[in-house]
Design an enzyme around this catalytic site. Structure first.
Site, mmCIF file in Angstrom:
data_model
loop_
_atom_site.group_PDB
_atom_site.id
_atom_site.type_symbol
_atom_site.label_atom_id
_atom_site.label_comp_id
_atom_site.label_asym_id
_atom_site.label_seq_id
_atom_site.Cartn_x
_atom_site.Cartn_y
_atom_site.Cartn_z
ATOM 1 N N PRO A 219 37.310 93.339 87.347
ATOM 2 C CA PRO A 219 37.348 94.810 87.350
ATOM 3 C C PRO A 219 37.428 95.390 88.767
ATOM 4 C CG PRO A 219 35.524 93.978 86.021
ATOM 5 C CD PRO A 219 36.070 92.816 86.785
ATOM 6 N N GLU B 230 28.603 86.778 85.351
ATOM 7 C CA GLU B 230 28.627 88.008 86.156
ATOM 8 C C GLU B 230 29.825 88.024 87.107
ATOM 9 O OE1 GLU B 230 26.046 89.228 83.969
ATOM 10 O OE2 GLU B 230 26.500 90.573 85.632
ATOM 11 N N ARG C 217 57.947 87.938 78.849
ATOM 12 C CA ARG C 217 58.978 88.785 78.250
ATOM 13 C C ARG C 217 60.094 89.129 79.244
ATOM 14 N NH1 ARG C 217 58.365 93.253 77.350
ATOM 15 N NH2 ARG C 217 59.320 93.633 75.318
ATOM 16 N N ASP D 230 62.096 98.753 77.835
ATOM 17 C CA ASP D 230 60.696 98.906 77.463
ATOM 18 C C ASP D 230 60.067 100.135 78.094
ATOM 19 O OD1 ASP D 230 60.474 96.838 75.846
ATOM 20 O OD2 ASP D 230 59.370 95.521 77.193
HETATM 21 C C1 4FV Z 1 38.251 91.956 83.856
HETATM 22 C C2 4FV Z 1 38.995 93.176 83.834
HETATM 23 C C3 4FV Z 1 36.860 91.766 83.436
HETATM 24 C C4 4FV Z 1 33.931 90.784 84.350
HETATM 25 C C5 4FV Z 1 32.799 89.790 84.295
HETATM 26 C C6 4FV Z 1 34.728 88.791 83.292
HETATM 27 C C7 4FV Z 1 34.938 90.265 83.364
HETATM 28 C C8 4FV Z 1 33.286 88.563 83.617
HETATM 29 N N1 4FV Z 1 39.066 90.993 84.347
HETATM 30 N N2 4FV Z 1 40.228 92.888 84.315
HETATM 31 N N3 4FV Z 1 38.593 94.408 83.423
HETATM 32 N N4 4FV Z 1 36.314 90.576 83.747
HETATM 33 O O1 4FV Z 1 36.276 92.646 82.832
HETATM 34 O O2 4FV Z 1 40.241 91.588 84.608
HETATM 35 O O3 4FV Z 1 33.196 87.484 84.505
#
Ligand code: 4FV
Length: 245
Positions: A89, A117, A155, A170
């Protein structure tokens, strides 16, 4: 050929890609997927990949050593010009043009799917090239974002879709949302298919589709429109759409 590696604790999740368009592309060897099971790179009998966070707090953190060894093994197989991406994230939100540019670059891609985490910051600093995010949501792992990215890229590989042009038409391809689609029956609960789509005049159909792609983008995603420089014809079509609203 698109060459993608995934480092994950759940390699079998990626079996989903064997369905549909991505499955056909895999069969046709238009794309090669290499799964690296993280526990294969541990050094203890219990195959430990995580540990408690320094500073305390909930959850566990993924250790450097197994991930680093997996990355090194993966890059040996994929090539040293591989782009190493951690899904998180904290990453930059992914978008379609980024997928297009990456596939065109013909570089190998290594995706690291985190769990718990997250991963030790020192690995991000030293071994990760880029962090990509699927959006501002928190998932239980990076596998689903990785699958989404792989699907979006497959794709775009020439030959992956039956009709070459459909990837180009698209949503987001020209920066606009897609026009509305209709199929049989012609009348559904007194709702008709727009007449222009039934008459078969291709110039009118193309014009109608562009007008509605512009109009929908204006209505639903004005932020996308802000990024575009519309041609005078597109401005006229959008004005027409707005007047008809
Ligand atoms: C995530 C996202 C995501 C966070 C903690 C995996 C998680 C756990 N990855 N975009 N949004 N990852 O939420 O790519 O490790």
């Amino acid at each position: 050929m698109l060459h993608i590696g995934i480092i994950t604790l759940f390699p079998e999740m990626f079996n989903i890609l064997q369905q549909g368009v991505s499955g056909k592309a895999l069969e046709k060897k238009l794309v090669q997927l290499e799964r690296f099971y993280l526990r294969d790179y541990t050094q203890d009998a219990r195959k430990t990949v995580d540990d408690r966070p320094y500073g305390g707090g909930p959850g566990m953190v993924m250790m450097v050593q197994p991930l680093r060894d997996a990355i090194h093994a993966a890059k040996k197989k994929l090539g040293e010009d591989t782009l190493t991406v951690y899904l998180s994230p904290q990453g930059k939100p992914v978008y379609q043009q980024q997928m297009v540019s990456f596939v065109e670059s013909k570089k190998p891609l290594l995706l690291i799917a985190g769990r718990y985490e997250g991963i030790d910051e020192r690995l991000i600093e030293q071994d990760i090239d880029q962090e990509w995010s699927m959006g501002d949501i928190v998932l239980s792992g990076g596998e689903i974002p990785a699958m989404a990215i792989i699907d979006a890229m497959i794709r775009l590989v020439p030959g992956a879709l039956g009709d070459e042009t459909s990837a180009k038409q698209d949503t987001f391809e020209d920066g606009l949302l897609e026009y509305p689609h209709y199929t049989r029956p012609r009348t559904l609960e007194s709702l008709d298919v727009p007449e222009v789509l039934l008459r078969g005049n291709h110039r009118d159909i193309i014009r109608w589709r562009l007008k509605h792609a512009l109009g929908r983008t204006w209505l639903k995603r004005p932020d996308l429109l802000d990024k575009l420089t519309l041609t005078s014809e597109q401005i006229i079509l959008l004005q027409e759409f707005i007047e008809e609203l």
